[in-house]
Write a protein that holds these residues in place. Structure first.
Motif, PDB file in Angstrom:
ATOM      1  N   SER A 176      -5.626  -3.204  -6.747  1.00 29.21           N
ATOM      2  CA  SER A 176      -4.139  -2.680  -6.717  1.00 29.21           C
ATOM      3  C   SER A 176      -4.097  -2.344  -5.244  1.00 29.21           C
ATOM      4  N   PHE A 177      -2.510  -2.328  -4.939  1.00 29.11           N
ATOM      5  CA  PHE A 177      -1.992  -2.016  -3.600  1.00 29.11           C
ATOM      6  C   PHE A 177      -0.782  -1.636  -3.431  1.00 29.11           C
ATOM      7  N   PHE A 178      -0.239  -0.544  -2.459  1.00 25.94           N
ATOM      8  CA  PHE A 178       1.186  -0.201  -2.159  1.00 25.94           C
ATOM      9  C   PHE A 178       1.829  -1.248  -1.635  1.00 25.94           C
ATOM     10  N   LEU A 179       2.962  -1.381  -1.868  1.00 27.32           N
ATOM     11  CA  LEU A 179       3.758  -2.153  -1.126  1.00 27.32           C
ATOM     12  C   LEU A 179       4.084  -1.780   0.364  1.00 27.32           C
ATOM     13  N   ASN A 180       4.251  -0.414   0.383  1.00 27.89           N
ATOM     14  CA  ASN A 180       4.256   0.178   1.797  1.00 27.89           C
ATOM     15  C   ASN A 180       3.373   1.454   1.904  1.00 27.89           C
ATOM     16  N   GLU A 181       3.322   2.017   3.111  1.00 25.02           N
ATOM     17  CA  GLU A 181       2.573   3.296   3.310  1.00 25.02           C
ATOM     18  C   GLU A 181       2.883   4.031   2.461  1.00 25.02           C
ATOM     19  N   PRO A 182       2.344   5.018   1.469  1.00 25.66           N
ATOM     20  CA  PRO A 182       2.843   6.189   0.766  1.00 25.66           C
ATOM     21  C   PRO A 182       3.332   7.343   1.847  1.00 25.66           C
ATOM     22  N   GLY A 183       4.448   7.867   1.802  1.00 19.01           N
ATOM     23  CA  GLY A 183       4.847   8.991   2.569  1.00 19.01           C
ATOM     24  C   GLY A 183       5.501   8.448   3.925  1.00 19.01           C
ATOM     25  N   LYS A 184       5.570   7.379   4.128  1.00 17.16           N
ATOM     26  CA  LYS A 184       6.109   6.769   5.443  1.00 17.16           C
ATOM     27  C   LYS A 184       7.429   6.652   5.321  1.00 17.16           C
ATOM     28  N   VAL A 185       8.321   7.399   6.367  1.00 21.94           N
ATOM     29  CA  VAL A 185       9.813   7.269   6.129  1.00 21.94           C
ATOM     30  C   VAL A 185      10.184   6.112   6.851  1.00 21.94           C
ATOM     31  N   THR A 186      11.031   5.373   5.911  1.00 17.81           N
ATOM     32  CA  THR A 186      11.529   4.048   6.244  1.00 17.81           C
ATOM     33  C   THR A 186      12.875   3.834   5.468  1.00 17.81           C
TER      34      THR A 186
END
Length: 633
Positions: A176-186
């Motif tokens: 499994s993997f996240f689509l973007n970095e957890p916690g990163k403001v975007t």
């Protein structure tokens, strides 16, 4: 003594009647909840939706295979049967497509049930998923790719979209993997927008921010900015990938080409009017069929298809002028010398890969081409109004005159190998067409009750068997009617009879009925764009069996065995009719026309399903009970 003999005779006759006119079921299933819907799967499992959940029934077992009640009542639209598989998906909450995440805020639940073994192999509650955005079963790899939000982890991880890949055979997580970095403001919105493409050594996931390629342990290989792709397909080498982007609210499509490193290989994407219904990667180009207007179905009169042949190196047209279809492309086949296609509104044509018309002129046909198939003499076609064989190189008619008849909802046909002739039923008669000369003659006449037209013809040892919903008949070698039996319909619904005829025709497309998307036309299961031989239903069944056997899972092995076996009721026809004032099902022998079994259903409008291949009748006896009858006895 005479009284005793008469009594014994009466008992004997009564016993014979009870055996002949069966009322007691062979199996009874008490489900304990109101039955809302019944669905018979291709493998023969009866799926029953109730107020408590769904149950799976196989007449081989005295108890249900499974009772899935964890999600409560299940509606028909909440069940999805994965084609060419033993899986049924139960989906509650959420939507579909790129905006599914926005409709899933109230929580979503998904489960996959193997309806052959009865095993629940995936359930979101057990694996920590709180919201599901996309949910795709990938075959023949037998994987599940899911995207959404999970309950586990810290606050940032719980609110970051995640993708996971599960092995359905083993029932465990691969990676499994996240689509973007957890916690990163975007300010960017991340979501899976279409069906992932699983290759031999990587997984490509389409997202709202571009394509992401991962190896089979979840490590990123590459990313690009190709956004909002709906689906993808790769060539045999898996070095060239074609990605399809729906635009204008899904009414048109853009085609992109991607390299194995994520680079866009075409300078400009290719814009196509309509939605793509067929896409074939060939050695000399890309064959594309797109449909626009209407409702996207065969019966839509407003639908019109476009055919294009593109240069695989740059996406540009290889044809100076695309062929005019003036209707819906109902048949589409790629051949060595060109593309053969048939139009629902009538017409057959063939175009070479360099854009030249191979037929001297487009062939005019009747509406709704039911059959297009190879024969030793050429291409046979059968429509609602006419039939003929044509030379596949020139388009010229092999039969001097086409066989014409009044427009019919169903046209039955068969090849009589012993007498080297084609038999076609229409206009209350059977026409015989001599194979080598094309000479047409009247073989036999019939007069089916309730104004029915035959929807099935079969060459039997003793003659030609012909049937419809309520009629069966047999004709000898000289065309004489050997028998005609009629069983009165319990209902006079003409629409239902027409629908039944259409279903009978559709059911012959055994292995290829699952091509829900153009990408499925060429997969690990093979290509559906190959012109079949007439009377090749047995080979189609073998092909399906081989497909299932190639997947290393016990339930797929069971499916393979079913399609290799002979039908349990291949010598019988089943007809719903009136029996002594009640409604019932009769089992009629195809060779004699005689009733061999009667089952009284005791309901004016019975709800039932017949598994003719397995030889089982499933009947909704009351609000919460299913009866099963063995039809092979």
């Amino acid at each position: 003594m005479k009284i005793i003999s008469k009594l014994m005779l009466f008992v004997s006759m009564l016993t014979a009647y009870i055996s002949f006119g069966q009322t007691k079921p062979d199996q009874t299933y008490e489900l304990g909840a109101k039955i809302n819907e019944m669905t018979l799967t291709g493998i023969g499992t009866l799926i029953v939706a109730t107020n408590d959940g769904i149950s799976g029934i196989s007449a081989k077992n005295s108890k249900p295979l499974f009772n899935f009640t964890e999600f409560g009542a299940v509606k028909t639209e909440e069940m999805e049967f994965v084609p060419l598989s033993p899986y049924v998906i139960v989906a509650q909450g959420g939507g579909k497509g790129p905006m599914a995440s926005l409709s899933a805020l109230t929580g979503t639940k998904r489960a996959i049930i193997d309806h052959v073994s009865g095993r629940v192999i995936f359930k979101t509650d057990n694996l920590g998923w709180k919201q599901i955005f996309t949910f795709d079963v990938i075959l023949p790899q037998n994987k599940l790719v899911i995207s959404g939000l999970q309950k586990d982890g810290n606050a940032a991880e719980k609110n970051t979209p995640k993708v996971a890949v599960y092995d359905l055979s083993a029932g465990k997580l691969d990676y499994s993997f996240f689509l973007n970095e957890p916690g990163k403001v975007t300010a960017k919105y991340f979501a899976v927008t279409g069906k992932p493409l699983l290759l031999k050594s990587s997984l490509i996931v389409p997202t709202s921010q571009g394509l992401i390629s991962k190896n089979l342990s979840g490590k990123t290989l590459w990313e690009n900015k190709m956004k909002n792709i709906g689906w993808m397909v790769a060539d045999d080498s898996e070095k060239e990938i074609y990605a399809f982007e729906p635009v204008n609210n899904g009414s048109n499509t853009r085609i992109h080409k991607v390299g194995s490193n994520g680079a866009e290989l075409w300078q400009d994407d290719r814009k196509v009017k309509g939605t793509i219904s067929n896409f074939e990667i060939l050695d000399n180009g890309l064959a594309v069929v797109s449909d626009q207007g209407g409702n996207g179905g065969v019966m839509s009169k407003k639908n019109e298809s476009n055919i294009a042949f593109l240069d695989a190196s740059n996406g540009e047209d290889l044809w100076d002028k695309a062929p005019k279809t003036k209707g819906y492309v109902q048949h589409f086949y790629t051949m060595e010398d060109g593309i053969l296609f048939g139009i629902y509104e009538g017409g057959i044509n063939k175009i070479s890969y360099d854009g030249k018309t191979l037929f001297k002129k487009p062939l005019k046909t009747g509406e709704n081409i039911q059959i297009m198939a190879h024969t030793p003499q050429g291409l046979i076609y059968i429509t609602d109004e006419d039939a003929n064989i044509v030379n596949l190189e020139t388009g010229e008619q092999v039969w001097v005159k086409p066989l014409k008849y009044k427009k019919a909802a169903a046209v039955a046909s068969a090849y009589d190998e012993k007498n080297s002739q084609y038999l076609i039923s229409a206009d209350d008669k059977i026409y015989a067409v001599e194979e080598s000369t094309g000479d047409i003659s009247d073989f036999g006449k019939f007069n089916f009750e309730e104004k029915e037209q035959p929807n099935h013809m079969e060459i039997r040892e003793d003659g030609v068997f012909l049937s419809s919903s309520q009629n069966v008949a047999m004709f000898g070698a000289n065309g004489d009617e050997l028998f005609h039996e009629y069983y009165k319909s319990p209902s006079n619904s003409g629409f239902l009879k027409v629908a039944a005829g259409v279903m009978a025709v559709a059911s012959t497309a055994l292995a290829m009925a699952s091509s829900a998307r153009a990408g499925a036309n060429k997969t690990g299961f093979g290509s559906s764009n190959d012109l079949k031989n007439y009377n090749d239903y047995g080979k189609e069944a073998k092909r399906a069996a081989d497909m299932f056997a190639g997947i290393g899972d016990a339930s797929f092995k069971v499916m393979s065995q079913r399609f290799k076996a002979s039908s349990a009721t291949e010598n019988d026809q089943f007809i719903l009719t009136k029996l002594d004032g009640e409604t019932g099902l009769v089992k009629v022998n195809k060779d004699s026309g005689k009733v061999e079994k009667e089952i009284v259903l005791q309901d004016k409008k019975p709800e039932y399903k017949v598994d003719e291949f397995g030889g089982v009748l499933y009947y909704k006896a009351n609000n919460s009970s299913i009866y099963a009858y063995d039809l092979s006895k």
